[in-house]
Scaffold this active site. Structure first.
Site, PDB file in Angstrom:
ATOM      1  N   HIS A 122       0.367  -1.349   0.129  1.00  0.00           N
ATOM      2  CA  HIS A 122      -0.627   0.006   0.026  1.00  0.00           C
ATOM      3  C   HIS A 122       1.228   1.383  -0.070  1.00  0.00           C
ATOM      4  O   HIS A 122       0.296   2.085   0.672  1.00  0.00           O
ATOM      5  CB  HIS A 122      -0.482  -0.159   0.762  1.00  0.00           C
ATOM      6  CG  HIS A 122      -2.388  -1.009   0.753  1.00  0.00           C
ATOM      7  ND1 HIS A 122      -2.602  -1.355   2.374  1.00  0.00           N
ATOM      8  CD2 HIS A 122      -2.616  -1.499   0.254  1.00  0.00           C
ATOM      9  CE1 HIS A 122      -3.504  -2.691   2.018  1.00  0.00           C
ATOM     10  NE2 HIS A 122      -2.927  -2.659   0.819  1.00  0.00           N
ATOM     11  N   SER A 223      -5.979  -8.032  10.093  1.00  0.00           N
ATOM     12  CA  SER A 223      -7.469  -8.334  10.000  1.00  0.00           C
ATOM     13  C   SER A 223      -8.029  -9.712   8.491  1.00  0.00           C
ATOM     14  O   SER A 223      -8.935 -10.200   8.588  1.00  0.00           O
ATOM     15  CB  SER A 223      -8.321  -7.092  10.659  1.00  0.00           C
ATOM     16  OG  SER A 223      -8.145  -6.741   9.733  1.00  0.00           O
TER      17      SER A 223
HETATM   18  P1  NAD Z   1      -6.628  -4.372  11.046  1.00  0.00           P
HETATM   19  O1  NAD Z   1      -6.295  -2.893  11.670  1.00  0.00           O
HETATM   20  O2  NAD Z   1      -7.546  -4.323  10.268  1.00  0.00           O
HETATM   21  O3  NAD Z   1      -6.241  -5.603  11.801  1.00  0.00           O
HETATM   22  C1  NAD Z   1      -4.718  -5.867  12.803  1.00  0.00           C
HETATM   23  C2  NAD Z   1      -4.863  -6.780  13.690  1.00  0.00           C
HETATM   24  O4  NAD Z   1      -3.837  -6.595  14.159  1.00  0.00           O
HETATM   25  C3  NAD Z   1      -5.930  -6.980  14.447  1.00  0.00           C
HETATM   26  O5  NAD Z   1      -6.665  -8.124  13.424  1.00  0.00           O
HETATM   27  C4  NAD Z   1      -5.578  -7.573  15.254  1.00  0.00           C
HETATM   28  O6  NAD Z   1      -6.283  -8.981  16.405  1.00  0.00           O
HETATM   29  C5  NAD Z   1      -3.954  -7.634  15.219  1.00  0.00           C
HETATM   30  N1  NAD Z   1      -2.819  -7.437  16.480  1.00  0.00           N
HETATM   31  C6  NAD Z   1      -2.330  -6.738  17.507  1.00  0.00           C
HETATM   32  N2  NAD Z   1      -1.239  -6.724  17.707  1.00  0.00           N
HETATM   33  C7  NAD Z   1      -1.376  -7.319  17.450  1.00  0.00           C
HETATM   34  C8  NAD Z   1       0.094  -8.428  17.643  1.00  0.00           C
HETATM   35  N3  NAD Z   1       0.826  -7.701  18.780  1.00  0.00           N
HETATM   36  N4  NAD Z   1       0.299  -8.847  17.190  1.00  0.00           N
HETATM   37  C9  NAD Z   1      -0.334  -9.862  16.170  1.00  0.00           C
HETATM   38  N5  NAD Z   1      -1.612  -9.411  15.642  1.00  0.00           N
HETATM   39  C10 NAD Z   1      -1.738  -7.962  16.849  1.00  0.00           C
HETATM   40  O7  NAD Z   1      -4.586  -4.339  10.083  1.00  0.00           O
HETATM   41  P2  NAD Z   1      -4.564  -4.684   8.229  1.00  0.00           P
HETATM   42  O8  NAD Z   1      -5.428  -5.676   8.380  1.00  0.00           O
HETATM   43  O9  NAD Z   1      -3.611  -4.162   8.230  1.00  0.00           O
HETATM   44  O10 NAD Z   1      -5.877  -3.449   7.496  1.00  0.00           O
HETATM   45  C11 NAD Z   1      -5.166  -1.924   7.457  1.00  0.00           C
HETATM   46  C12 NAD Z   1      -4.985  -1.304   6.919  1.00  0.00           C
HETATM   47  O11 NAD Z   1      -4.487  -0.274   7.378  1.00  0.00           O
HETATM   48  C13 NAD Z   1      -4.015  -1.933   6.133  1.00  0.00           C
HETATM   49  O12 NAD Z   1      -3.979  -1.621   4.779  1.00  0.00           O
HETATM   50  C14 NAD Z   1      -2.909  -0.743   6.163  1.00  0.00           C
HETATM   51  O13 NAD Z   1      -2.524   0.060   4.545  1.00  0.00           O
HETATM   52  C15 NAD Z   1      -3.455   0.180   6.506  1.00  0.00           C
HETATM   53  N6  NAD Z   1      -2.705   0.605   7.825  1.00  0.00           N
HETATM   54  C16 NAD Z   1      -1.696   0.755   8.348  1.00  0.00           C
HETATM   55  C17 NAD Z   1      -0.474   1.243   9.689  1.00  0.00           C
HETATM   56  C18 NAD Z   1       1.050   1.306   9.246  1.00  0.00           C
HETATM   57  O14 NAD Z   1       1.755   1.400   8.741  1.00  0.00           O
HETATM   58  N7  NAD Z   1       1.392   1.075  10.694  1.00  0.00           N
HETATM   59  C19 NAD Z   1      -1.468   1.133  10.902  1.00  0.00           C
HETATM   60  C20 NAD Z   1      -2.934   1.015  10.519  1.00  0.00           C
HETATM   61  C21 NAD Z   1      -3.780   0.343   8.862  1.00  0.00           C
END
Ligand code: NAD
Ligand code: ZN
Length: 282
Positions: A122, A223
């Site tokens: 992304h 997720s």
């Molecule tokens: P999501 O927020 O939908 O899901 C996050 C998942 O991580 C949850 O299912 C949760 O249970 C799990 N989780 C939380 N802490 C954890 C840990 N310590 N170990 C293992 N699992 C853990 O995130 P997604 O599926 O990546 O989708 C969100 C979208 O948003 C992506 O497309 C991304 O581009 C964007 N995003 C990016 C960032 C970043 O760059 N750090 C942050 C938030 C969202």
């Protein structure tokens, strides 16, 4: 519910059976670095709807809102540090187990932890580009423009949100002077795929090609609600390649997974990488 000890054993055995992995990571991997996720472990949205690609392209107020929030949110992402999960994945690559790491995160923390073969599915929030001439620039340069042209005091309410986004009062948003391209004066966008946008075809093909030649897919901290990540689980399943998922919460691919590990990514991956690196496993 599984324990950390069981999960270490199960993941170690999985890596012995399938020693060439494609890894897909999501926001959960960066949660331990202090960058919030979009969904919690039950799959529920934690924030308001994120910015949509079409709205960003067609509506100047949406662009104002994005850059106003990002002006305050960017330093949180810029200053975040890789955590144990990022370092352990870099170590597993070093050990020859990871052919490709696909990340849905836009924070660049895998590369900063030392992973070499990474596809930023992304995009990256530390880069921006002109919507007219395509010239790229560093996000830090955009920050200089935003701060030069918008010398506001700190907003009264600072709520950390994913993607370096924050909740900012409307009057600040409406008055924002948008950052523009230093070459042609066109509007700037972050080099990320917003929700509702498309991942460039060659980027997706690069991921699918790696999956074809890998033994298995390991998903960490996603997720999988977003289709662009979920599609790799579906494809792995079609190819008859096992899928393992590390996530304490529910995911959209739980019923496709051969192995579901409910430990937090940091401790689990660290223990497995250390055990392998110490020669306890061959
Ligand atoms: P999501 O927020 O939908 O899901 C996050 C998942 O991580 C949850 O299912 C949760 O249970 C799990 N989780 C939380 N802490 C954890 C840990 N310590 N170990 C293992 N699992 C853990 O995130 P997604 O599926 O990546 O989708 C969100 C979208 O948003 C992506 O497309 C991304 O581009 C964007 N995003 C990016 C960032 C970043 O760059 N750090 C942050 C938030 C969202
Ligand atoms: Zn330009």
């Amino acid at each position: 519910m599984s324990t950390l000890k069981q999960d270490i054993g199960d993941l170690t055995a999985f890596l012995q059976t399938y020693p060439r992995l494609v890894v897909l990571t999501g926001a959960g991997v960066s949660a331990e670095s202090g960058i919030p996720t979009y969904r919690d472990s039950s799959g529920t949205w934690l924030h308001r709807e994120p910015i949509q690609e079409q709205a960003f392209l067609s509506d100047e107020n949406t662009r104002r809102r994005y850059w106003a929030r990002s002006r305050y949110g960017w330093p949180l992402i810029r200053d975040a540090q890789p955590n144990a999960a990022h370092f352990a994945l870099a170590e597993l690559e070093e050990q020859g187990l990871i052919d490709l790491l696909i990340t849905q995160n836009v924070d660049g923390l895998h590369q900063r932890a030392g992973s070499g073969n990474v596809i930023d599915l992304h995009g990256r929030v530390d880069r921006a580009r002109c919507m007219d001439c395509g010239t790229e620039c560093a996000r830090d340069q955009v920050q200089d423009l935003l701060e030069r042209d918008n010398p506001w005091p700190s907003p009264p309410q600072k709520t950390k949100r994913p993607d370096g986004d924050m909740d900012i009062p409307d009057e600040i948003i409406h008055g924002l002077v948008l950052p523009t391209c230093q070459h042609c004066g066109g509007g700037l966008r972050p080099d990320v795929v917003f929700f509702g946008g498309f991942v460039p075809g060659p980027r997706v093909s690069g991921c699918l090609d790696a999956l074809e030649s890998a033994d298995a897919l390991l998903v960490v901290g996603s997720s999988l609600q977003v289709f662009s990540g979920f599609r790799f689980c579906r494809r792995a399943h079609q190819l008859g390649k096992p899928v393992a998922i590390i996530n304490p919460g529910i995911t959209r691919a739980d019923d496709l997974a051969k192995l579901k590990l409910e430990s937090l990514a940091g401790p689990l991956l660290t223990q497995v990488a250390t055990k392998r690196g110490s020669g306890l496993i061959r």
